[in-house]
Motif scaffolding. Sequence first.
Motif, PDB file in Angstrom:
ATOM      1  N   PRO A  84       0.801  -1.226   0.000  1.00 44.08           N
ATOM      2  CA  PRO A  84       0.000   0.000   0.000  1.00 44.08           C
ATOM      3  C   PRO A  84       0.829   1.270   0.000  1.00 44.08           C
ATOM      4  N   GLY A  85       2.130   1.163   0.290  1.00 42.64           N
ATOM      5  CA  GLY A  85       2.963   2.351   0.356  1.00 42.64           C
ATOM      6  C   GLY A  85       3.560   2.760  -0.970  1.00 42.64           C
ATOM      7  N   LYS A  86       3.131   2.150  -2.082  1.00 45.73           N
ATOM      8  CA  LYS A  86       3.739   2.446  -3.376  1.00 45.73           C
ATOM      9  C   LYS A  86       3.599   3.919  -3.787  1.00 45.73           C
ATOM     10  N   PRO A  87       2.438   4.579  -3.595  1.00 48.03           N
ATOM     11  CA  PRO A  87       2.366   6.007  -3.959  1.00 48.03           C
ATOM     12  C   PRO A  87       3.396   6.857  -3.231  1.00 48.03           C
ATOM     13  N   LEU A  88       3.628   6.572  -1.943  1.00 54.19           N
ATOM     14  CA  LEU A  88       4.624   7.323  -1.192  1.00 54.19           C
ATOM     15  C   LEU A  88       6.021   7.058  -1.729  1.00 54.19           C
ATOM     16  N   LEU A  89       6.297   5.790  -2.076  1.00 55.19           N
ATOM     17  CA  LEU A  89       7.602   5.456  -2.640  1.00 55.19           C
ATOM     18  C   LEU A  89       7.807   6.138  -3.988  1.00 55.19           C
ATOM     19  N   ASP A  90       6.745   6.201  -4.799  1.00 57.54           N
ATOM     20  CA  ASP A  90       6.844   6.878  -6.097  1.00 57.54           C
ATOM     21  C   ASP A  90       7.127   8.372  -5.908  1.00 57.54           C
ATOM     22  N   ALA A  91       6.454   8.985  -4.935  1.00 57.70           N
ATOM     23  CA  ALA A  91       6.686  10.409  -4.669  1.00 57.70           C
ATOM     24  C   ALA A  91       8.111  10.640  -4.185  1.00 57.70           C
ATOM     25  N   ALA A  92       8.612   9.729  -3.345  1.00 55.36           N
ATOM     26  CA  ALA A  92       9.987   9.855  -2.849  1.00 55.36           C
ATOM     27  C   ALA A  92      10.984   9.696  -3.990  1.00 55.36           C
ATOM     28  N   ALA A  93      10.693   8.785  -4.930  1.00 53.23           N
ATOM     29  CA  ALA A  93      11.583   8.582  -6.074  1.00 53.23           C
ATOM     30  C   ALA A  93      11.623   9.827  -6.959  1.00 53.23           C
ATOM     31  N   LYS A  94      10.478  10.460  -7.155  1.00 56.62           N
ATOM     32  CA  LYS A  94      10.436  11.691  -7.950  1.00 56.62           C
ATOM     33  C   LYS A  94      11.220  12.811  -7.265  1.00 56.62           C
ATOM     34  N   ALA A  95      11.078  12.896  -5.940  1.00 54.60           N
ATOM     35  CA  ALA A  95      11.835  13.908  -5.200  1.00 54.60           C
ATOM     36  C   ALA A  95      13.331  13.647  -5.300  1.00 54.60           C
ATOM     37  N   SER A  96      13.714  12.378  -5.276  1.00 55.41           N
ATOM     38  CA  SER A  96      15.125  12.028  -5.412  1.00 55.41           C
ATOM     39  C   SER A  96      15.659  12.429  -6.784  1.00 55.41           C
ATOM     40  N   ASP A  97      14.865  12.173  -7.831  1.00 53.81           N
ATOM     41  CA  ASP A  97      15.286  12.560  -9.184  1.00 53.81           C
ATOM     42  C   ASP A  97      15.427  14.087  -9.291  1.00 53.81           C
ATOM     43  N   ALA A  98      14.489  14.803  -8.670  1.00 54.64           N
ATOM     44  CA  ALA A  98      14.557  16.271  -8.708  1.00 54.64           C
ATOM     45  C   ALA A  98      15.797  16.766  -7.974  1.00 54.64           C
ATOM     46  N   LEU A  99      16.130  16.125  -6.856  1.00 51.53           N
ATOM     47  CA  LEU A  99      17.321  16.519  -6.101  1.00 51.53           C
ATOM     48  C   LEU A  99      18.589  16.266  -6.916  1.00 51.53           C
ATOM     49  N   LYS A 100      18.646  15.132  -7.609  1.00 50.74           N
ATOM     50  CA  LYS A 100      19.810  14.828  -8.446  1.00 50.74           C
ATOM     51  C   LYS A 100      19.965  15.854  -9.563  1.00 50.74           C
ATOM     52  N   GLU A 101      18.838  16.233 -10.184  1.00 52.27           N
ATOM     53  CA  GLU A 101      18.895  17.233 -11.252  1.00 52.27           C
ATOM     54  C   GLU A 101      19.376  18.584 -10.708  1.00 52.27           C
TER      55      GLU A 101
END
Length: 377
Positions: free
Chosen positions: A96-113
């Motif tokens: 059930p935590g997949k949406p939160l994990l997806d949001a965290a992954a997007k934030a990680s990509d934004a931080l890398k950029e």
Amino acid sequence: MAGAKDIVGISVPFAAGVAAGAVVLHFLRLPDSRFPVHCAAAILSATIAASALATVRTAGNDTPARRLRLAVAGIFMAAGLFCYLNFSMLEGIPGPGKPLLDAAAKASDALKERIGSIPYPSSSTAPLVKAMLTGDRTGLDRGTTDVFRKSGASHILALSGLHLGVIYLIMLHLLRPLGNSLRARKVKYLCIILGSGYYTLMTGASPSITRAFLFISINETGKVLGRERDPSGVFLGALTVQLAINPAAITTVGFQLSYLAMAGIFFIYPALERLYPEPGGGPLGKADPLRRIWKAAVMSVSCQAATAPLAWHYFHSFPRYFIITNLVALPVTSAVMLLSVATVALSSMGICPDWLVSTGDFAVQALLQCLGTIASL
């Protein structure tokens, strides 16, 4: 004291049960894993031997309380075994935590950029900052990784308690103006737990950084509740929770080395640190620089003593200059992270001064120069 005994009676059998699950699954499925079955078997055997010894020594004192403790230990050992086997069967099923994990992954990509867009003067700075803040080491060249490996500083590149600890200290300082009232403590508690938890998810929730997050969570929970925080209780509580959430973590090298390192800090370091007692007074007082160096050195020795056998088993190497590396590299690493966090935050707001970028670049190059010198010894 009773609370410490209770957590030992729960955590140790549970961990032994999880290790038993790894042994059972190994013989049932022979999974492709770097985790040697004899490591899990050794954990299980040591626990069984300790339990048998305790039973023999107290054979003449067969009290109801003792029988209850043995029964509870058996129940939690069975729970650990079931937990590991059940988790292995459910592996791969989305939770059930997949949406939160997806949001965290997007934030990680934004931080890398964002890190990649910072105009550091040296080409090697941004990849190293990205590795230290997000755990992404894909941009590091072979020469840089070799320098970290040969100097015994590979742990700096692996996100762990060092990195989350710096983030934790930054949050503590930013939240200090809220004061120390009960309401302020609750607000700070929520901010620290949510902030460090989201950072853990954003960086991939590796076993070592998950362990660090659990340590912070248990410590902060005890603080806000006004409870005494026993180091062994924090250690065993985090171990139990992490294995309950992800029993397969026990088969990973990062999990094993992370907990062994913390065991060295909690159980070896205090004895070594006391060999150089606190100064009784004088002009230096508690600011005695020699004692500060001593504490940093024995901290390194404690971690190395606890992790060296397993590290040798996996990697067949031993960092000869680990004390020099940690004495020099860890303070510089903390400075690099503080400067990097400030640079990323101000850059996101479009107000990052050039001198801050240059200072961060200088700190990274100083770290690489120090490690390069140590690696060449």
